[in-house]
Design an enzyme around this catalytic site. Sequence first.
Site, mmCIF file in Angstrom:
data_model
loop_
_atom_site.group_PDB
_atom_site.id
_atom_site.type_symbol
_atom_site.label_atom_id
_atom_site.label_comp_id
_atom_site.label_asym_id
_atom_site.label_seq_id
_atom_site.Cartn_x
_atom_site.Cartn_y
_atom_site.Cartn_z
ATOM 1 N N ILE A 12 -5.094 0.890 -3.900
ATOM 2 C CA ILE A 12 -4.767 2.069 -4.708
ATOM 3 C C ILE A 12 -5.703 3.207 -4.321
ATOM 4 C CG2 ILE A 12 -4.480 2.979 -7.047
ATOM 5 C CD1 ILE A 12 -4.413 0.016 -7.996
ATOM 6 N N THR A 38 -10.046 2.427 -4.289
ATOM 7 C CA THR A 38 -10.676 3.386 -3.385
ATOM 8 C C THR A 38 -10.916 4.724 -4.079
ATOM 9 O OG1 THR A 38 -8.621 4.337 -2.512
ATOM 10 C CG2 THR A 38 -9.433 2.319 -1.460
ATOM 11 N N ASP A 59 -11.225 8.876 1.812
ATOM 12 C CA ASP A 59 -10.783 10.257 1.658
ATOM 13 C C ASP A 59 -9.466 10.368 2.412
ATOM 14 O OD1 ASP A 59 -10.263 12.986 1.776
ATOM 15 O OD2 ASP A 59 -12.360 13.542 2.128
ATOM 16 N N ASN A 87 -1.815 7.238 -4.933
ATOM 17 C CA ASN A 87 -2.022 7.929 -6.201
ATOM 18 C C ASN A 87 -2.897 9.171 -6.080
ATOM 19 O OD1 ASN A 87 -2.464 8.125 -9.281
ATOM 20 N ND2 ASN A 87 -4.534 7.800 -8.497
ATOM 21 N N LYS A 120 1.506 5.800 7.324
ATOM 22 C CA LYS A 120 1.475 5.557 8.768
ATOM 23 C C LYS A 120 0.405 4.533 9.118
ATOM 24 C CE LYS A 120 0.522 7.722 13.232
ATOM 25 N NZ LYS A 120 0.128 8.972 13.941
ATOM 26 N N TYR A 151 2.212 22.991 -6.791
ATOM 27 C CA TYR A 151 2.209 21.570 -7.165
ATOM 28 C C TYR A 151 3.626 21.009 -7.111
ATOM 29 C CZ TYR A 151 1.198 17.294 -9.748
ATOM 30 O OH TYR A 151 1.071 15.975 -10.119
ATOM 31 N N LYS A 155 4.914 17.868 -4.676
ATOM 32 C CA LYS A 155 5.530 16.634 -5.181
ATOM 33 C C LYS A 155 6.994 16.537 -4.758
ATOM 34 C CE LYS A 155 1.941 14.857 -7.086
ATOM 35 N NZ LYS A 155 1.364 13.597 -6.550
ATOM 36 N N VAL A 184 0.882 12.468 -18.606
ATOM 37 C CA VAL A 184 0.075 11.263 -18.803
ATOM 38 C C VAL A 184 -1.375 11.681 -19.013
ATOM 39 C CG1 VAL A 184 -0.753 9.114 -17.748
ATOM 40 C CG2 VAL A 184 1.615 9.839 -17.388
#
Length: 301
Positions: A12, A38, A59, A87, A120, A151, A155, A184
Amino acid sequence: MGPHPGQKTVLITGCTPGGIGHALALEFHAKGLHVIATARNPAVLSDMAAMGMTALPLDVTETESIKACHDEVAKLTGGKLDILVNNAGRTHTHPATDIDLDDVRETFETNVFGVMAMCKAFADQLIAARGLIVNIASLAAITPYVFGSVYCASKGAVTAYSRTLRLELKPFGVRVMVAMTGTVRSQIASRPHRTLPEGSIYMRVRALFERRLTFSQNNATMDTAEYARKLVKKALAPEWPLLFRAWFGRPDWFWAGGMARGAWLGTWFGEWVFDFVLYRMIGMPQLERVLREEERQKKLV
């Protein structure tokens, strides 16, 4: 500590405590998967490491960082990865006429190019496991989220990319799920925000813009843990034929978070519904009234 023999693994991105990635890590861990959490600063993952998760620096905007993470995961899992959750992301709230293009590029580096680079890099491990990619998108991909054009665009790019990726990886047994995420609870409201530049045409309704900055934290906002429970349940659901996936199995599209159900229903009626609702929800008619009053005052001079 690595995974036990036969234990499924999930990587994640963006697991800083207080966000969706952190909640997903806890939920996948509770379900018995070996979590590879991570973050750019792995020090923030110490509590998760103490629970038995693997904590790695990552990163997603840096090629060398992704390669190093890929190599570490390969050693840890024997070259297989069951689930990749993309995420990591950044918010971007600014009027389209006030954007700074260097700032926009940074958002796309994280929200779009980071997702592409991770898919990839980890394709070999996902193919080896016939695994699953979960790309965290947003309702912003399909809604005209006022003052969020950058934004929304980022997305929207993720959803379009994911649709094609799904077909390209299907012959290899890799599935792609897109999480259409509504409001959220997260750390977003506590971070430094962009401000309107001097001379902005929206300075007239500065209060509207400032209220919009924390809109996602104050409007039908879903608890982060609840969102994580819903997503993990679907990610671990068994495979069903295409026509039944959305109801019984692992879906191609996952809708959850505040306003997600309404947005899903809105897709059946056309974009005019979103235009009508979002325009008023953000308060743009107030700007119309201000502009009319300015015109009236000009005529009186």
